[in-house]
Design a protein around this motif. Sequence first.
Motif: not given
Length: 420
Positions: A276-300
Amino acid sequence: MAVDSPGCSYVSLLNHLGVGPNNHTHSALRPVRNWSTPTYVTVDLYLYVIIDVNEKHQSLTTGLHMFSSGWTNELLRWDPEHFCGIYTMTIPEEYVWRPPTSIMESFDAKLSYEKSSYVNLIASGWVTTGESYKITSTCKMDLFKFPFDTQQCKLTVLTILNTIDQIRLYPGSNSADVLSGSLMVFQAQGEWDLIRINVTRQNLTIGTSVWDTVIYTIVMCRRPQLYVINLLIPVFLFLVLDLMSFFINEVQGEKLSFKVTVLLAISVLLLILHDMLPSTHDRTPLIGVFCTGIFLFVGFSIVETIAVSFLMRMASKCDLAAFSRETREKRVQEEASGQGPVVSTVKGVEQDTAIVSLLRLLLEEVRKLRQSTCPQPARHAGSACVCLKTAAKAINTLYFILYTCAAVCFLVGVFKQWYY
């Protein structure tokens, strides 16, 4: 001229003006009597539908009405009193010159209908027209707060072929009138709401050439309900489920398999978000940070579960070894106490004799000899098992507390940036 005169027809007026399909003078050249006189053109754009907003390609597809777009034609003027009061008439657009206006951000513009267009000609030489367009234009979007974002897309109207010395562009209506007119004809489409339209007039300078431009800035707000239901809430629930998994029994391996399943589910949602989101955006969208952060929480959390399971498995092996040693000790003690019945028999037959005392002394010596010759069990085995279990429980409890605090701080930080 009398009302019943032959000049009371549109045909006579067209013949008088020299307008027709066989006369290309009025359609080929800019209609001024002095070439140095600029032509004044007004434009009015009204947004009636937002067809598509493509975040991946950074494009906007809209439907636009061009109402009362007009310009001055100095060669097509007449006195209405000489033509039975004819003040205005409608003629095909190919009969007259039209300003070559275009939208700078557009890379695909189409008329909304196939039939030929007409223009309205007024006795003072003012020509007006109105058309509907479907335009796909570029739009630099700021997706940092997606899906709670507000986008601003510009539509710049200009005449590429004519500089400011030849054509002057002016907005026909101010921002408030354009917004109210757009809201009257606006049809809600998809996930976007029209907030406002700002109209400004600026000059575009490239080198020594200057163009007049009219900029329409469309401000629109996204409706986030669909993304909240399909993305944010499921990912948040996966985080809650991972927290609840700390209360699952670790002995049978159910906890680890459950956490891995949660991690795979989050991975699927991340793949959907990537499309859905462009890969060349200047700043990472917050929804990407949100999902990736929870992914890391579950991974740890999975790493912590593996470490705790390892300690519990070592404690189980230690308990089994200690149990086998205790069994051997009991067996040795039973064999050592096998002389008890003999002693009791001798004691019953010959009480208060010197032989009984001698046998007791011999029995004590035999017990001491057996204890000295039998291997001593590792007394530290039981304490080691207790230490392993205690360490596993302490690690699990401490990590659960840190995990909960970190998750709460992370969620508060993300949602605070979303709403402020």
